[in-house]
Design a protein around this motif. Structure first.
Motif, PDB file in Angstrom:
ATOM      1  N   GLN A  69       1.944   9.024  -6.431  1.00  0.00           N
ATOM      2  CA  GLN A  69       2.386  10.416  -6.317  1.00  0.00           C
ATOM      3  C   GLN A  69       3.283  10.806  -7.486  1.00  0.00           C
ATOM      4  OE1 GLN A  69       2.769  12.470  -2.269  1.00  0.00           O
ATOM      5  NE2 GLN A  69       3.676  10.447  -1.930  1.00  0.00           N
ATOM      6  N   LYS A  70       4.159   9.895  -7.898  1.00  0.00           N
ATOM      7  CA  LYS A  70       5.052  10.176  -9.024  1.00  0.00           C
ATOM      8  C   LYS A  70       4.280  10.290 -10.337  1.00  0.00           C
ATOM      9  CE  LYS A  70       9.043   7.792  -7.064  1.00  0.00           C
ATOM     10  NZ  LYS A  70       9.912   6.607  -7.185  1.00  0.00           N
ATOM     11  N   ALA A  71       3.291   9.433 -10.524  1.00  0.00           N
ATOM     12  CA  ALA A  71       2.587   9.360 -11.800  1.00  0.00           C
ATOM     13  C   ALA A  71       1.377  10.276 -11.899  1.00  0.00           C
ATOM     14  CB  ALA A  71       2.140   7.917 -12.058  1.00  0.00           C
ATOM     15  N   VAL A  72       0.720  10.557 -10.756  1.00  0.00           N
ATOM     16  CA  VAL A  72      -0.570  11.243 -10.781  1.00  0.00           C
ATOM     17  C   VAL A  72      -0.504  12.636 -10.163  1.00  0.00           C
ATOM     18  CG1 VAL A  72      -2.966  11.117  -9.977  1.00  0.00           C
ATOM     19  CG2 VAL A  72      -1.797   9.046 -10.769  1.00  0.00           C
ATOM     20  N   GLY A  73       0.099  12.748  -8.980  1.00  0.00           N
ATOM     21  CA  GLY A  73       0.155  14.022  -8.278  1.00  0.00           C
ATOM     22  C   GLY A  73       0.186  13.800  -6.785  1.00  0.00           C
ATOM     23  N   PRO A  74       0.176  14.878  -6.011  1.00  0.00           N
ATOM     24  CA  PRO A  74       0.332  14.768  -4.562  1.00  0.00           C
ATOM     25  C   PRO A  74      -0.878  14.127  -3.871  1.00  0.00           C
ATOM     26  CG  PRO A  74      -0.112  17.040  -5.162  1.00  0.00           C
ATOM     27  CD  PRO A  74       0.076  16.275  -6.443  1.00  0.00           C
ATOM     28  N   ILE A  75      -0.587  13.392  -2.804  1.00  0.00           N
ATOM     29  CA  ILE A  75      -1.636  12.861  -1.941  1.00  0.00           C
ATOM     30  C   ILE A  75      -1.988  13.948  -0.935  1.00  0.00           C
ATOM     31  CG2 ILE A  75      -2.198  11.145  -0.177  1.00  0.00           C
ATOM     32  CD1 ILE A  75      -0.305   9.207  -1.653  1.00  0.00           C
ATOM     33  N   LEU A  76      -3.245  14.347  -0.909  1.00  0.00           N
ATOM     34  CA  LEU A  76      -3.706  15.382   0.006  1.00  0.00           C
ATOM     35  C   LEU A  76      -4.095  14.792   1.358  1.00  0.00           C
ATOM     36  CD1 LEU A  76      -5.972  17.331  -2.514  1.00  0.00           C
ATOM     37  CD2 LEU A  76      -3.571  17.778  -1.927  1.00  0.00           C
ATOM     38  N   GLN A  77      -4.723  13.629   1.318  1.00  0.00           N
ATOM     39  CA  GLN A  77      -5.151  12.935   2.535  1.00  0.00           C
ATOM     40  C   GLN A  77      -5.187  11.446   2.242  1.00  0.00           C
ATOM     41  OE1 GLN A  77      -8.987  15.048   3.204  1.00  0.00           O
ATOM     42  NE2 GLN A  77      -8.247  15.187   5.313  1.00  0.00           N
ATOM     43  N   SER A  78      -5.071  10.662   3.288  1.00  0.00           N
ATOM     44  CA  SER A  78      -5.244   9.221   3.145  1.00  0.00           C
ATOM     45  C   SER A  78      -6.068   8.704   4.320  1.00  0.00           C
ATOM     46  CB  SER A  78      -3.900   8.501   3.064  1.00  0.00           C
ATOM     47  OG  SER A  78      -3.116   8.778   4.199  1.00  0.00           O
ATOM     48  N   SER A  79      -6.915   7.752   4.035  1.00  0.00           N
ATOM     49  CA  SER A  79      -7.743   7.175   5.087  1.00  0.00           C
ATOM     50  C   SER A  79      -6.905   6.236   5.945  1.00  0.00           C
ATOM     51  CB  SER A  79      -8.899   6.382   4.465  1.00  0.00           C
ATOM     52  OG  SER A  79      -8.409   5.180   3.882  1.00  0.00           O
ATOM     53  N   LEU A 132       0.833  -1.205   0.000  1.00  0.00           N
ATOM     54  CA  LEU A 132       0.000   0.000   0.000  1.00  0.00           C
ATOM     55  C   LEU A 132       0.871   1.260   0.000  1.00  0.00           C
ATOM     56  CD1 LEU A 132      -2.909  -0.779   2.501  1.00  0.00           C
ATOM     57  CD2 LEU A 132      -2.990  -0.758   0.008  1.00  0.00           C
ATOM     58  N   LYS A 133       1.906   1.257   0.817  1.00  0.00           N
ATOM     59  CA  LYS A 133       2.816   2.413   0.870  1.00  0.00           C
ATOM     60  C   LYS A 133       3.509   2.621  -0.473  1.00  0.00           C
ATOM     61  CE  LYS A 133       3.643   2.234   5.827  1.00  0.00           C
ATOM     62  NZ  LYS A 133       4.601   2.008   6.892  1.00  0.00           N
ATOM     63  N   LYS A 134       3.979   1.523  -1.073  1.00  0.00           N
ATOM     64  CA  LYS A 134       4.657   1.607  -2.372  1.00  0.00           C
ATOM     65  C   LYS A 134       3.695   2.121  -3.444  1.00  0.00           C
ATOM     66  CE  LYS A 134       7.951  -0.141  -5.321  1.00  0.00           C
ATOM     67  NZ  LYS A 134       9.293   0.277  -5.369  1.00  0.00           N
ATOM     68  N   ALA A 135       2.448   1.659  -3.417  1.00  0.00           N
ATOM     69  CA  ALA A 135       1.451   2.133  -4.375  1.00  0.00           C
ATOM     70  C   ALA A 135       1.246   3.643  -4.232  1.00  0.00           C
ATOM     71  CB  ALA A 135       0.129   1.402  -4.173  1.00  0.00           C
ATOM     72  N   GLY A 136       1.159   4.135  -2.996  1.00  0.00           N
ATOM     73  CA  GLY A 136       1.009   5.571  -2.768  1.00  0.00           C
ATOM     74  C   GLY A 136       2.188   6.356  -3.318  1.00  0.00           C
ATOM     75  N   GLN A 137       3.394   5.844  -3.108  1.00  0.00           N
ATOM     76  CA  GLN A 137       4.590   6.519  -3.628  1.00  0.00           C
ATOM     77  C   GLN A 137       4.575   6.561  -5.156  1.00  0.00           C
ATOM     78  OE1 GLN A 137       7.610   4.069  -1.855  1.00  0.00           O
ATOM     79  NE2 GLN A 137       7.534   5.121   0.111  1.00  0.00           N
ATOM     80  N   GLN A 138       4.227   5.448  -5.773  1.00  0.00           N
ATOM     81  CA  GLN A 138       4.198   5.385  -7.233  1.00  0.00           C
ATOM     82  C   GLN A 138       3.086   6.277  -7.802  1.00  0.00           C
ATOM     83  OE1 GLN A 138       6.449   3.839  -9.261  1.00  0.00           O
ATOM     84  NE2 GLN A 138       7.568   3.483  -7.363  1.00  0.00           N
TER      85      GLN A 138
END
Length: 71
Positions: free
Chosen positions: A30-40, A22-28
């Motif tokens: 962010q690189k491909a889509v844009g910043p994470i503003l919030q996460s549940s 899950l952490k790796k998916a979030g990092q990837q």
């Protein structure tokens, strides 16, 4: 630069090091889509349909992107 859009993505993993994935998916993302503003929080849910597998860890990410839905 294009207009910023707020999007919500649901991600999940049920194999191996689930939290790490899950952490790796979030990092990837962010690189491909844009910043994470919030996460549940991370929620564990039982598999359904094919129930002879490990439970899923699931999370929702609120992100900002200039990408269009088709991208």
């Amino acid at each position: 630069m294009g207009k910023q859009h707020k999007i919500y993505l649901s991600i999940g993993s049920n194999l191996g090091a689930r939290i790490k994935y899950l952490k790796k998916a979030g990092q990837q993302l962010q690189k491909a889509v844009g910043p994470i503003l919030q996460s549940s929080q991370v929620y564990e849910t039982a598999a359904w349909g094919k129930t002879d597998q490990q439970a899923f860890l699931n999370q929702v990410l609120a992100m900002e992107t200039v990408l269009k839905p088709q991208e």
